[in-house]
Design a protein around this motif. Structure first.
Motif, PDB file in Angstrom:
ATOM      1  N   ASN A  98      17.159  25.257   2.457  1.00  0.00           N
ATOM      2  CA  ASN A  98      17.102  26.693   2.183  1.00  0.00           C
ATOM      3  C   ASN A  98      15.843  27.000   1.370  1.00  0.00           C
ATOM      4  OD1 ASN A  98      17.770  29.370   2.305  1.00  0.00           O
ATOM      5  ND2 ASN A  98      19.330  29.260   0.716  1.00  0.00           N
ATOM      6  N   MET A  99      14.713  26.613   1.950  1.00  0.00           N
ATOM      7  CA  MET A  99      13.423  26.673   1.272  1.00  0.00           C
ATOM      8  C   MET A  99      12.381  27.242   2.226  1.00  0.00           C
ATOM      9  SD  MET A  99      11.304  23.322   0.005  1.00  0.00           S
ATOM     10  CE  MET A  99      11.157  22.612   1.635  1.00  0.00           C
ATOM     11  N   ILE A 100      11.375  27.918   1.637  1.00  0.00           N
ATOM     12  CA  ILE A 100      10.271  28.453   2.427  1.00  0.00           C
ATOM     13  C   ILE A 100       8.991  28.354   1.599  1.00  0.00           C
ATOM     14  CG2 ILE A 100      10.466  30.889   1.712  1.00  0.00           C
ATOM     15  CD1 ILE A 100      10.188  31.522   4.820  1.00  0.00           C
ATOM     16  N   THR A 101       7.870  28.254   2.292  1.00  0.00           N
ATOM     17  CA  THR A 101       6.557  28.204   1.649  1.00  0.00           C
ATOM     18  C   THR A 101       5.892  29.564   1.806  1.00  0.00           C
ATOM     19  OG1 THR A 101       6.377  25.849   2.174  1.00  0.00           O
ATOM     20  CG2 THR A 101       4.335  26.999   1.618  1.00  0.00           C
ATOM     21  N   GLN A 137       8.143  27.852  -2.424  1.00  0.00           N
ATOM     22  CA  GLN A 137       7.070  26.989  -2.906  1.00  0.00           C
ATOM     23  C   GLN A 137       5.726  27.485  -2.389  1.00  0.00           C
ATOM     24  OE1 GLN A 137       8.231  23.116  -1.502  1.00  0.00           O
ATOM     25  NE2 GLN A 137       7.206  23.394   0.460  1.00  0.00           N
ATOM     26  N   ALA A 138       4.666  27.047  -3.072  1.00  0.00           N
ATOM     27  CA  ALA A 138       3.303  27.381  -2.677  1.00  0.00           C
ATOM     28  C   ALA A 138       2.408  26.195  -3.007  1.00  0.00           C
ATOM     29  CB  ALA A 138       2.821  28.627  -3.413  1.00  0.00           C
ATOM     30  N   PHE A 139       1.432  25.959  -2.152  1.00  0.00           N
ATOM     31  CA  PHE A 139       0.446  24.890  -2.343  1.00  0.00           C
ATOM     32  C   PHE A 139      -0.917  25.537  -2.591  1.00  0.00           C
ATOM     33  CE2 PHE A 139       3.727  23.069   0.358  1.00  0.00           C
ATOM     34  CZ  PHE A 139       3.945  21.830  -0.234  1.00  0.00           C
ATOM     35  N   VAL A 140      -1.608  25.076  -3.635  1.00  0.00           N
ATOM     36  CA  VAL A 140      -2.893  25.661  -4.014  1.00  0.00           C
ATOM     37  C   VAL A 140      -3.873  24.538  -4.334  1.00  0.00           C
ATOM     38  CG1 VAL A 140      -4.058  27.206  -5.643  1.00  0.00           C
ATOM     39  CG2 VAL A 140      -1.677  27.636  -5.028  1.00  0.00           C
ATOM     40  N   MET A 141      -5.110  24.676  -3.852  1.00  0.00           N
ATOM     41  CA  MET A 141      -6.135  23.714  -4.244  1.00  0.00           C
ATOM     42  C   MET A 141      -6.344  23.821  -5.758  1.00  0.00           C
ATOM     43  SD  MET A 141      -8.838  23.948  -1.090  1.00  0.00           S
ATOM     44  CE  MET A 141      -9.681  22.401  -1.429  1.00  0.00           C
ATOM     45  N   PRO A 142      -6.403  22.700  -6.479  1.00  0.00           N
ATOM     46  CA  PRO A 142      -6.502  22.736  -7.942  1.00  0.00           C
ATOM     47  C   PRO A 142      -7.676  23.548  -8.478  1.00  0.00           C
ATOM     48  CG  PRO A 142      -5.983  20.520  -7.218  1.00  0.00           C
ATOM     49  CD  PRO A 142      -6.284  21.326  -5.978  1.00  0.00           C
TER      50      PRO A 142
END
Length: 188
Positions: A98-101, A137-142
Protein backbone atom coordinates in the motif's frame (compact mmCIF):
# COMPACT_ATOMS: atom_id res chain seq x y z
CA UNK A 1 -9.98 0.95 3.62
CA UNK A 2 -7.70 1.91 0.79
CA UNK A 3 -8.63 2.46 -2.84
CA UNK A 4 -6.52 1.89 -5.89
CA UNK A 5 -5.07 5.26 -7.01
CA UNK A 6 -5.91 4.29 -10.60
CA UNK A 7 -9.65 3.88 -9.96
CA UNK A 8 -10.33 7.52 -10.83
CA UNK A 9 -8.12 10.19 -12.38
CA UNK A 10 -7.23 12.66 -9.62
CA UNK A 11 -8.22 16.31 -9.59
CA UNK A 12 -6.73 17.95 -6.50
CA UNK A 13 -7.53 21.54 -5.57
CA UNK A 14 -6.20 23.64 -2.69
CA UNK A 15 -6.63 27.36 -1.97
CA UNK A 16 -3.74 28.25 -4.29
CA UNK A 17 -2.99 25.38 -6.69
CA UNK A 18 -4.76 22.70 -8.68
CA UNK A 19 -3.30 19.39 -9.83
CA UNK A 20 -5.23 18.26 -12.87
CA UNK A 21 -5.26 16.13 -16.01
CA UNK A 22 -2.95 17.40 -18.74
CA UNK A 23 -4.83 18.05 -21.99
CA UNK A 24 -3.68 18.83 -25.57
CA UNK A 25 -4.08 22.60 -25.10
CA UNK A 26 -1.37 22.38 -22.38
CA UNK A 27 1.33 21.43 -24.88
CA UNK A 28 2.99 24.89 -24.97
CA UNK A 29 3.35 25.20 -21.20
CA UNK A 30 4.42 21.56 -21.01
CA UNK A 31 7.05 22.17 -23.69
CA UNK A 32 8.38 25.09 -21.64
CA UNK A 33 9.03 22.59 -18.83
CA UNK A 34 10.30 19.60 -20.83
CA UNK A 35 12.67 21.67 -23.00
CA UNK A 36 14.36 23.47 -20.07
CA UNK A 37 17.78 21.96 -19.37
CA UNK A 38 17.81 23.31 -15.78
CA UNK A 39 14.88 21.06 -14.90
CA UNK A 40 16.60 17.85 -15.98
CA UNK A 41 19.94 18.13 -14.21
CA UNK A 42 18.61 15.98 -11.33
CA UNK A 43 15.97 13.96 -13.18
CA UNK A 44 15.70 10.52 -14.75
CA UNK A 45 13.59 11.93 -17.57
CA UNK A 46 15.10 13.18 -20.77
CA UNK A 47 14.94 16.70 -22.17
CA UNK A 48 12.61 17.21 -25.14
CA UNK A 49 13.70 19.62 -27.87
CA UNK A 50 10.69 19.11 -30.14
CA UNK A 51 7.18 20.50 -29.53
CA UNK A 52 5.60 17.59 -31.40
CA UNK A 53 7.32 15.09 -29.10
CA UNK A 54 5.92 16.91 -26.06
CA UNK A 55 2.43 17.08 -27.59
CA UNK A 56 2.66 13.32 -28.26
CA UNK A 57 3.54 12.71 -24.59
CA UNK A 58 0.09 13.94 -23.50
CA UNK A 59 -1.59 10.91 -25.10
CA UNK A 60 0.95 8.67 -23.39
CA UNK A 61 0.00 10.14 -19.99
CA UNK A 62 -3.57 8.94 -20.48
CA UNK A 63 -2.41 5.54 -21.74
CA UNK A 64 -0.06 5.09 -18.76
CA UNK A 65 -2.87 5.95 -16.34
CA UNK A 66 -5.17 3.40 -17.99
CA UNK A 67 -2.38 0.79 -17.77
CA UNK A 68 -2.05 1.62 -14.05
CA UNK A 69 1.61 2.57 -14.50
CA UNK A 70 1.86 6.27 -13.87
CA UNK A 71 -0.26 9.30 -12.94
CA UNK A 72 1.02 12.59 -14.28
CA UNK A 73 -0.76 15.80 -13.26
CA UNK A 74 -0.33 19.38 -14.38
CA UNK A 75 0.27 21.86 -11.58
CA UNK A 76 -1.60 25.13 -12.14
CA UNK A 77 -2.08 28.26 -10.07
CA UNK A 78 -5.74 28.84 -9.34
CA UNK A 79 -5.55 32.39 -10.73
CA UNK A 80 -4.31 30.98 -14.09
CA UNK A 81 -5.77 27.45 -14.44
CA UNK A 82 -4.90 27.13 -18.13
CA UNK A 83 -1.12 27.42 -17.68
CA UNK A 84 0.85 24.48 -16.30
CA UNK A 85 3.68 25.66 -14.03
CA UNK A 86 4.87 22.15 -13.23
CA UNK A 87 4.10 18.45 -13.21
CA UNK A 88 3.46 16.07 -10.34
CA UNK A 89 3.83 12.31 -10.61
CA UNK A 90 2.58 9.25 -8.77
CA UNK A 91 3.97 5.89 -9.84
CA UNK A 92 5.22 2.46 -8.73
CA UNK A 93 2.06 1.74 -6.75
CA UNK A 94 2.48 -1.43 -4.70
CA UNK A 95 -0.88 -2.72 -3.46
CA UNK A 96 0.71 -5.36 -1.21
CA UNK A 97 2.62 -2.71 0.74
CA UNK A 98 0.00 0.00 0.00
CA UNK A 99 2.77 2.33 -1.11
CA UNK A 100 3.36 4.78 -3.96
CA UNK A 101 6.27 6.91 -5.17
CA UNK A 102 5.86 10.60 -5.96
CA UNK A 103 7.84 13.11 -7.98
CA UNK A 104 7.51 16.71 -9.13
CA UNK A 105 9.10 19.17 -11.53
CA UNK A 106 8.47 22.91 -11.57
CA UNK A 107 9.10 25.46 -14.31
CA UNK A 108 12.09 27.45 -13.02
CA UNK A 109 10.19 30.73 -13.53
CA UNK A 110 8.11 29.62 -10.53
CA UNK A 111 10.91 28.45 -8.22
CA UNK A 112 11.13 30.01 -4.76
CA UNK A 113 7.38 30.64 -4.41
CA UNK A 114 6.50 27.58 -2.32
CA UNK A 115 4.61 25.88 -5.16
CA UNK A 116 6.57 22.61 -5.01
CA UNK A 117 6.09 22.45 -1.23
CA UNK A 118 2.33 23.07 -1.63
CA UNK A 119 2.21 20.45 -4.40
CA UNK A 120 3.78 17.75 -2.19
CA UNK A 121 1.37 18.65 0.63
CA UNK A 122 -1.62 18.44 -1.74
CA UNK A 123 -0.49 15.06 -3.09
CA UNK A 124 0.18 13.75 0.42
CA UNK A 125 -3.24 14.88 1.70
CA UNK A 126 -4.94 13.29 -1.31
CA UNK A 127 -3.08 9.98 -1.09
CA UNK A 128 -3.54 9.55 2.66
CA UNK A 129 -7.09 10.87 3.03
CA UNK A 130 -8.83 10.15 -0.29
CA UNK A 131 -7.00 7.01 -1.38
CA UNK A 132 -5.87 5.53 1.94
CA UNK A 133 -2.24 4.94 0.97
CA UNK A 134 -0.06 3.84 3.89
CA UNK A 135 3.40 4.89 2.63
CA UNK A 136 4.49 7.63 0.24
CA UNK A 137 8.10 7.76 -0.88
CA UNK A 138 10.31 9.94 -3.06
CA UNK A 139 13.82 9.50 -4.46
CA UNK A 140 16.06 12.56 -4.86
CA UNK A 141 19.63 12.96 -6.06
CA UNK A 142 21.64 14.08 -2.98
CA UNK A 143 22.88 17.21 -4.74
CA UNK A 144 19.32 18.38 -5.53
CA UNK A 145 19.05 20.58 -2.45
CA UNK A 146 15.86 22.34 -3.58
CA UNK A 147 13.97 19.06 -3.80
CA UNK A 148 15.47 17.74 -0.56
CA UNK A 149 14.19 20.87 1.16
CA UNK A 150 10.69 20.50 -0.34
CA UNK A 151 10.39 17.04 1.22
CA UNK A 152 11.87 18.17 4.54
CA UNK A 153 9.40 21.08 4.73
CA UNK A 154 6.63 18.50 4.30
CA UNK A 155 8.05 16.45 7.21
CA UNK A 156 9.08 13.48 5.09
CA UNK A 157 11.62 11.27 6.85
CA UNK A 158 15.02 10.94 5.25
CA UNK A 159 15.69 7.20 5.31
CA UNK A 160 19.18 7.38 3.84
CA UNK A 161 21.16 7.33 0.62
CA UNK A 162 20.91 4.38 -1.71
CA UNK A 163 24.47 4.40 -3.02
CA UNK A 164 24.85 3.60 -6.71
CA UNK A 165 21.55 1.77 -6.53
CA UNK A 166 19.56 3.10 -9.48
CA UNK A 167 20.04 3.70 -13.17
CA UNK A 168 18.53 6.96 -14.38
CA UNK A 169 18.23 7.65 -18.10
CA UNK A 170 20.93 10.02 -19.22
CA UNK A 171 22.65 9.85 -15.82
CA UNK A 172 23.81 6.25 -15.53
CA UNK A 173 24.12 4.72 -12.07
CA UNK A 174 23.28 7.30 -9.41
CA UNK A 175 23.01 7.75 -5.67
CA UNK A 176 19.50 8.60 -4.48
CA UNK A 177 18.26 9.86 -1.13
CA UNK A 178 15.09 8.03 -0.08
CA UNK A 179 12.39 9.97 1.77
CA UNK A 180 9.12 8.60 3.08
CA UNK A 181 5.99 9.51 4.98
CA UNK A 182 3.72 7.02 6.73
CA UNK A 183 0.03 7.69 7.15
CA UNK A 184 0.30 6.97 10.88
CA UNK A 185 2.94 9.73 11.25
CA UNK A 186 1.22 12.31 9.04
CA UNK A 187 0.13 15.48 10.76
CA UNK A 188 -2.17 17.74 8.76
Amino acid sequence: MSKNPYDQFPHITTNEITLRRIIPSDSDSLFEIYSNEKLFVHSPSMLKKNKDAVANMIGHFERDFNKKKWILLGITLNDNPNFIVGVAEMFDYDSDVNMITIGYRLNDRFWGKGIATKTVKAITDYLFHDIGINRIQAFVMPENTKSLNVLRRNNFVEEGVIRQGHVWKGKGVVDLTLFSMLKSKYIV
